[in-house]
Design a protein around this motif. Structure first.
Motif, mmCIF file in Angstrom:
data_model
loop_
_atom_site.group_PDB
_atom_site.id
_atom_site.type_symbol
_atom_site.label_atom_id
_atom_site.label_comp_id
_atom_site.label_asym_id
_atom_site.label_seq_id
_atom_site.Cartn_x
_atom_site.Cartn_y
_atom_site.Cartn_z
ATOM 1 N N THR B 19 41.657 56.240 45.139
ATOM 2 C CA THR B 19 41.455 57.422 45.970
ATOM 3 C C THR B 19 40.659 57.001 47.197
ATOM 4 O O THR B 19 39.955 55.997 47.156
ATOM 5 C CB THR B 19 40.657 58.508 45.231
ATOM 6 N N PRO B 20 40.764 57.769 48.272
ATOM 7 C CA PRO B 20 39.943 57.470 49.456
ATOM 8 C C PRO B 20 38.470 57.361 49.078
ATOM 9 O O PRO B 20 37.771 56.464 49.536
ATOM 10 C CB PRO B 20 40.199 58.664 50.376
ATOM 11 N N ALA B 26 33.518 51.679 47.218
ATOM 12 C CA ALA B 26 33.591 50.217 47.082
ATOM 13 C C ALA B 26 33.172 49.538 48.381
ATOM 14 O O ALA B 26 32.468 48.514 48.362
ATOM 15 C CB ALA B 26 35.002 49.802 46.691
ATOM 16 N N SER B 27 33.566 50.136 49.501
ATOM 17 C CA SER B 27 33.181 49.588 50.807
ATOM 18 C C SER B 27 31.662 49.589 50.978
ATOM 19 O O SER B 27 31.081 48.617 51.463
ATOM 20 C CB SER B 27 33.805 50.407 51.937
ATOM 21 N N ASP B 51 45.325 45.293 44.438
ATOM 22 C CA ASP B 51 45.811 44.415 45.488
ATOM 23 C C ASP B 51 45.133 44.794 46.814
ATOM 24 O O ASP B 51 44.966 45.974 47.095
ATOM 25 C CB ASP B 51 47.333 44.555 45.604
ATOM 26 N N PRO B 52 44.775 43.790 47.602
ATOM 27 C CA PRO B 52 44.075 44.076 48.867
ATOM 28 C C PRO B 52 44.821 45.075 49.746
ATOM 29 O O PRO B 52 44.195 45.905 50.408
ATOM 30 C CB PRO B 52 44.012 42.710 49.541
ATOM 31 N N THR B 53 46.127 45.008 49.737
ATOM 32 C CA THR B 53 46.885 45.866 50.648
ATOM 33 C C THR B 53 47.041 47.299 50.131
ATOM 34 O O THR B 53 47.613 48.147 50.829
ATOM 35 C CB THR B 53 48.280 45.277 50.920
ATOM 36 N N ALA B 54 46.512 47.567 48.958
ATOM 37 C CA ALA B 54 46.651 48.919 48.390
ATOM 38 C C ALA B 54 45.925 49.963 49.229
ATOM 39 O O ALA B 54 46.332 51.132 49.265
ATOM 40 C CB ALA B 54 46.126 48.942 46.954
ATOM 41 N N ILE B 55 44.872 49.544 49.908
ATOM 42 C CA ILE B 55 44.107 50.519 50.691
ATOM 43 C C ILE B 55 44.927 51.120 51.835
ATOM 44 O O ILE B 55 44.620 52.202 52.316
ATOM 45 C CB ILE B 55 42.826 49.900 51.284
#
Lengths: 231, 231
Positions: B19-20, B26-27, B51-55
């Motif tokens: 989720t956003p 996490a950020s 996966d990194p690109t999931a964001i």
DNA sequence: ACCTGAACACCGTTCAAGT
DNA sequence: ACCTGAACACCGTTCAAGT
């Protein structure tokens, strides 16, 4: 591809060796192109007509090159300051010159906002500011703190402006229009001040902000000097 | 390598979707680790167990994520400001809170120095500063310019401090020691002020500089309000 | 003594393929 | 509807090889 020309002569530099001086000047040319041309090692090699990694024979790393380049831009700032000014106008000229040079070489200025070159032109700038606060009537620890206030504030301000200039167009457009978009849409009840001043907020110019920030520094020095004089 | 465990269960998140909110949190965890852990998309994927690109399914790009994260840190700043303060102490509390949060999440603050989040907590900060300058006695264009002076100065200052915190140790050591090295070696004849104040320059603290810069802003508002009152 | 160029360990982001 | 992972177009820097 590199041999596509009819003449067998290489397009690379003929004979002439790379020098720190030539590398610094190529860096300044790239930096002066602003957001149009990123200041990278590969771009620098292209500008010099040499292999990108050749610069490592003259500078330990990119950071050391940047400090040398930055010190050169400080030279430009110093050259722009006329002689014979009193301490206030000297600080005003320093501020104006710093901003002009920062906007000319944004890639350098944005990185230097929290750095120190530890090189000759920086010494001259420090000497200039210390001379100004001394002339204003401060000395010792007071002079040192107020020098840092002025130096750090100017660096931070011009670095902030430079970084903004380097933003990709899309981000800048978003930030730029916010006073006429997001801030116009806030809830009037929850944000009465924003609502009341929306128009004026959108109309503030960079020059007005710069002027206010510089004069605040001068006023602070003046007030502190007056307080010291009384004691 | 990812299947080295005895249990067949994947170490990745089981079921729960990204989720956003989870991405922002996490950020913040990564940013709070300071220079020990770069805030990269790949690191973020690791922190999320995805996966990194999931964001990219939840934010257009890293910049949009950063603006959301930054707005959350502004919430922390606002929460740190007590009620019932007069305008000067409100600005002092805002400055102190901004610095504390900037040093807590340096990767966020250093980038935001010349940005605007255009999100709710930023609106609240703007409203707070506008309220302060209004209470001080300014209005209209004067209030707008002085708001920008305060807002931009604070952002620039805390961003500058944050960027310094993120410098690689080697660069920081060089910058840090300059007052006790390069500045001690300047020519006394050419740099009389530096020579005379070398000791005091080395002893200036970040707190003293911060205090001077914040009080300069307050004094500037006060003086301008007094001038307006007379006219 | 200096330059070259392949290579390494990183970035952010796209896109076809999976579920 | 969302996630994965290969791939792309970049970074700064190292190092063996050239001259």
């Amino acid at each position: 591809m590199s041999k596509s020309s009819v003449t067998p002569a290489r397009t690379k530099r003929v004979g002439a060796q790379l020098t720190p001086e030539a590398i610094i000047e190529a860096s300044l040319r790239i930096a002066a192109r602003g957001s149009a041309d990123a200041f990278t090692v590969r771009r620098l090699g292209e500008e010099l007509g040499a292999d990108p990694t050749a610069i490592y024979r003259h500078f330990r790393d990119k950071d050391e090159l940047l400090l040398s380049v930055a010190d050169r831009t400080l030279g430009e700032v110093l050259d722009s300051i006329p002689d014979g000014l009193d301490w206030k106008d000297r600080l005003r000229a320093l501020a104006a010159g710093s901003l002009a040079v920062a906007l000319k070489y944004p890639a350098v200025s944005s990185i230097m906002a929290s750095r120190t070159t530890r090189r000759t032109n920086e010494f001259r700038v420090v000497e200039l500011i210390l001379g100004a606060v001394t002339e204003a009537g401060l000395d010792g620890a007071e002079a040192a703190v107020h020098y840092r206030m002025v130096g750090d504030s100017l660096l931070a301000h011009v670095g902030q402006r430079a970084a903004y200039l380097l933003l990709d167009p899309e981000s800048r457009a978003g930030d730029e229009s916010s006073w006429n978009r997001e801030y116009r849409l806030v809830d009037a009840h929850g944000f009465p001040n924003i609502t009341r001043l929306a128009q004026q907020l959108a109309e503030v110019t960079d020059d007005q902000i710069f002027h206010a920030r510089v004069e605040a520094l001068i006023t602070a020095i003046e007030q502190r000097a007056a307080a010291v004089r009384e004691a």
